[in-house]
Write a protein that holds these residues in place. Structure first.
Motif, PDB file in Angstrom:
ATOM      1  N   ASP A   7      39.539  42.159  44.977  1.00  0.00           N
ATOM      2  CA  ASP A   7      40.323  41.184  44.078  1.00  0.00           C
ATOM      3  C   ASP A   7      40.882  42.130  42.864  1.00  0.00           C
ATOM      4  O   ASP A   7      40.893  43.288  42.863  1.00  0.00           O
ATOM      5  N   PRO A   8      41.483  41.430  41.806  1.00  0.00           N
ATOM      6  CA  PRO A   8      42.033  42.148  40.834  1.00  0.00           C
ATOM      7  C   PRO A   8      41.392  43.091  40.256  1.00  0.00           C
ATOM      8  O   PRO A   8      41.659  43.961  39.516  1.00  0.00           O
ATOM      9  N   LEU A   9      39.853  42.804  40.128  1.00  0.00           N
ATOM     10  CA  LEU A   9      39.389  43.975  39.347  1.00  0.00           C
ATOM     11  C   LEU A   9      38.423  44.922  40.537  1.00  0.00           C
ATOM     12  O   LEU A   9      37.599  45.450  40.053  1.00  0.00           O
ATOM     13  N   GLY A  10      38.790  44.962  41.487  1.00  0.00           N
ATOM     14  CA  GLY A  10      38.457  45.851  42.558  1.00  0.00           C
ATOM     15  C   GLY A  10      37.180  45.399  43.201  1.00  0.00           C
ATOM     16  O   GLY A  10      36.311  46.300  43.957  1.00  0.00           O
ATOM     17  N   ARG A  11      36.627  44.413  43.240  1.00  0.00           N
ATOM     18  CA  ARG A  11      35.651  43.639  43.748  1.00  0.00           C
ATOM     19  C   ARG A  11      36.029  43.080  45.532  1.00  0.00           C
ATOM     20  O   ARG A  11      37.091  42.577  45.709  1.00  0.00           O
ATOM     21  N   PRO A  12      34.919  43.346  46.156  1.00  0.00           N
ATOM     22  CA  PRO A  12      35.527  42.980  47.594  1.00  0.00           C
ATOM     23  C   PRO A  12      35.414  41.320  47.730  1.00  0.00           C
ATOM     24  O   PRO A  12      34.972  40.498  46.971  1.00  0.00           O
ATOM     25  N   VAL A  13      36.500  40.943  48.452  1.00  0.00           N
ATOM     26  CA  VAL A  13      36.774  39.602  48.663  1.00  0.00           C
ATOM     27  C   VAL A  13      37.762  39.349  50.143  1.00  0.00           C
ATOM     28  O   VAL A  13      38.337  40.432  50.515  1.00  0.00           O
ATOM     29  N   GLU A  14      37.470  38.247  50.571  1.00  0.00           N
ATOM     30  CA  GLU A  14      38.139  38.040  51.946  1.00  0.00           C
ATOM     31  C   GLU A  14      39.401  37.361  51.563  1.00  0.00           C
ATOM     32  O   GLU A  14      39.519  36.669  50.532  1.00  0.00           O
ATOM     33  N   ALA A  15      40.647  37.671  52.502  1.00  0.00           N
ATOM     34  CA  ALA A  15      41.854  36.911  52.481  1.00  0.00           C
ATOM     35  C   ALA A  15      42.333  36.632  53.560  1.00  0.00           C
ATOM     36  O   ALA A  15      42.074  37.497  54.674  1.00  0.00           O
ATOM     37  N   ASP A  16      43.069  35.648  53.617  1.00  0.00           N
ATOM     38  CA  ASP A  16      43.856  35.152  54.963  1.00  0.00           C
ATOM     39  C   ASP A  16      45.050  35.672  55.092  1.00  0.00           C
ATOM     40  O   ASP A  16      45.962  35.833  53.908  1.00  0.00           O
TER      41      ASP A  16
ATOM     42  N   PRO B 195      45.354  41.258  32.146  1.00  0.00           N
ATOM     43  CA  PRO B 195      46.451  41.981  33.120  1.00  0.00           C
ATOM     44  C   PRO B 195      46.586  43.612  32.706  1.00  0.00           C
ATOM     45  O   PRO B 195      47.372  44.260  33.401  1.00  0.00           O
ATOM     46  N   LEU B 196      45.909  43.908  31.460  1.00  0.00           N
ATOM     47  CA  LEU B 196      46.055  45.525  31.137  1.00  0.00           C
ATOM     48  C   LEU B 196      44.961  46.103  32.423  1.00  0.00           C
ATOM     49  O   LEU B 196      45.494  47.291  32.732  1.00  0.00           O
ATOM     50  N   ARG B 197      44.086  45.689  32.883  1.00  0.00           N
ATOM     51  CA  ARG B 197      43.350  46.303  33.779  1.00  0.00           C
ATOM     52  C   ARG B 197      43.634  45.774  35.106  1.00  0.00           C
ATOM     53  O   ARG B 197      43.262  46.426  36.328  1.00  0.00           O
ATOM     54  N   ALA B 198      43.928  44.517  35.460  1.00  0.00           N
ATOM     55  CA  ALA B 198      43.964  43.759  36.780  1.00  0.00           C
ATOM     56  C   ALA B 198      45.084  44.589  37.660  1.00  0.00           C
ATOM     57  O   ALA B 198      45.985  44.852  37.205  1.00  0.00           O
TER      58      ALA B 198
ATOM     59  N   GLY C 264      46.105  49.033  36.963  1.00  0.00           N
ATOM     60  CA  GLY C 264      46.314  47.812  35.662  1.00  0.00           C
ATOM     61  C   GLY C 264      47.655  48.086  34.863  1.00  0.00           C
ATOM     62  O   GLY C 264      48.487  49.092  35.012  1.00  0.00           O
ATOM     63  N   GLY C 265      48.143  46.946  34.319  1.00  0.00           N
ATOM     64  CA  GLY C 265      49.460  46.924  33.745  1.00  0.00           C
ATOM     65  C   GLY C 265      49.480  48.162  32.589  1.00  0.00           C
ATOM     66  O   GLY C 265      50.701  48.913  32.431  1.00  0.00           O
ATOM     67  N   ALA C 266      48.394  48.413  31.806  1.00  0.00           N
ATOM     68  CA  ALA C 266      48.317  49.218  30.853  1.00  0.00           C
ATOM     69  C   ALA C 266      48.737  50.842  31.313  1.00  0.00           C
ATOM     70  O   ALA C 266      49.453  51.534  30.520  1.00  0.00           O
ATOM     71  N   GLY C 267      48.228  51.083  32.487  1.00  0.00           N
ATOM     72  CA  GLY C 267      48.582  52.586  32.843  1.00  0.00           C
ATOM     73  C   GLY C 267      50.029  52.923  33.247  1.00  0.00           C
ATOM     74  O   GLY C 267      50.143  54.075  33.256  1.00  0.00           O
TER      75      GLY C 267
END
Length: 367
Positions: free
Chosen positions: A68-77, A105-108, A163-166
């Motif tokens: 997911d946007p914070l690096g956590r596991p998630v299922e997607a189709d 959004p600085l991190r996502a 993320g956007g900040a980097g």
């Protein structure tokens, strides 16, 4: 009368299918003799895959593990039809995957979307149609490109943080995307450029958790990143292309990969046979959560209204809230917020409010 009910999702409250059912239920309360046909739609954002899954009987749905946007596991189709894969960016980096307090959004990162695209490519897809919309990210697709094999480094030679900040640290690019022979289509609901007052950060950053200070930081970071990447990848002007700012700059990244933009609304409308359904209807009703100036820039309700106007069929919009009192292609614009006493009341009971609005409008409608 035969009523065609063809709404988009009401973001944060109802899917397109739920909205269509609510409008249908309300309409039939006031006019039980009418025939209500529901046709849920999407414009590239959340719901894109669901709509296409119903419209493409030969397609198969596949589920994979991403982040997911914070690096956590998630299922997607994603959806596979022949050598084409239909991908919904929000499935991996959508705003709905984060709690309100987590939105930043600085991190996502859009890294999870890159993993999703990689799965489809490794599965044999050679044409990827990527629905853009509803993202929690504002990283110009850097995370997605990283997952596809590109490396962005700072002046010390270290990979950029996610993320956007980097992006403000970008200095060099190792451009080796694992996408050779793959065609990309950006199914975009907006025509925004990457930068500027109508760009990704200023228009969509606040809803992703960016306050004015973060908006300024992100705009500067994206501008620097775009300058570095356009020069080193030899893609001048990519950031200014219509749709480059879609989904936090994912359009920009897809353009760098040689992709082209298509209207997500038009793509789904064609897939479900909207034109034929309009031709058979006496009245068309569309809708979305917020009907405003952005709706006129390629979003679903405006696309439906245009199609109805081409057939000379009256069209109404029922929205959660609306800043537009009228539109040349519409016979009327109606909002739940106006009926129930404001946006907060509309959000508190969305299905009930939309059903009541449809009942009221149907009771007042004159053929």
């Amino acid at each position: 009368m035969r009523i065609l009910i063809a709404p988009d999702k009401f973001a944060g409250t109802m899917s397109a299918a739920e909205a269509a059912d609510a409008i249908s239920d309300g309409w039939r309360r006031a006019r039980p003799g009418d025939t209500a046909v529901t046709l849920p739609l999407a414009d590239g954002g959340p719901g894109f895959i669901d709509v296409l899954d119903r419209a493409l009987p030969g397609a198969t749905r596949r589920t994979v593990d991403v982040l997911d946007p914070l690096g956590r596991p998630v299922e997607a189709d994603y959806l596979r039809e022949g050598d084409t894969a239909y991908v919904e960016s929000a499935a991996a980096c959508g705003l709905h995957l984060l709690d309100p307090a987590e939105r930043d959004p600085l991190r996502a990162t859009s890294y999870g979307l890159g993993l999703l695209l990689s799965h489809a490519i490794e599965d044999g897809a050679r044409r990827l149609v990527v629905g853009l919309g509803g993202s929690a990210t504002n990283d110009a697709g850097a995370g997605m490109l990283t997952a596809l094999g590109c490396v962005f480094r700072d002046a010390a030679g270290e990979p950029l943080p996610y993320g956007g900040a980097g992006l403000a640290l970008a200095h060099s690019v190792e451009w080796h995307p694992r996408t050779r022979g793959v065609e990309f289509v950006a199914a975009s609901d907006v025509d925004s450029p990457l930068l500027g007052p109508q760009g990704a950060t200023h228009v969509f950053g606040p809803q992703k958790g960016a306050d004015p200070r973060r908006v300024a930081l992100l705009e500067q970071a994206l501008g620097h990143f775009a300058e570095v990447v356009e020069e080193q990848v030899a893609m001048p002007g990519a950031a200014s292309e219509p749709g480059a700012g879609a989904a936090g700059g994912l359009g920009f990244a897809l353009f760098l990969l040689g992709g082209r933009r298509e209207s997500g609304a038009r793509l789904t409308c064609d897939a479900v046979g909207l034109d034929a359904e309009i031709a058979a209807a006496d009245l068309v009703v569309s809708g979305e959560g917020s009907f405003d100036s952005q709706s006129l820039r390629g979003k679903l309700a405006a696309e439906v209204a245009s199609g109805a106007a081409a057939h000379g069929t009256p069209c109404l919009v029922m929205a959660g809230r609306s800043d537009l009192a009228s539109h040349p292609d519409l016979a009327g614009v109606h909002s739940v917020a106006e009926l129930v006493g404001g946006p907060e009341a509309a959000m508190a009971a969305p299905v009930e409010g939309l059903t009541a609005l449809a009942e009221k409008v149907a009771g007042e409608w004159r053929e």
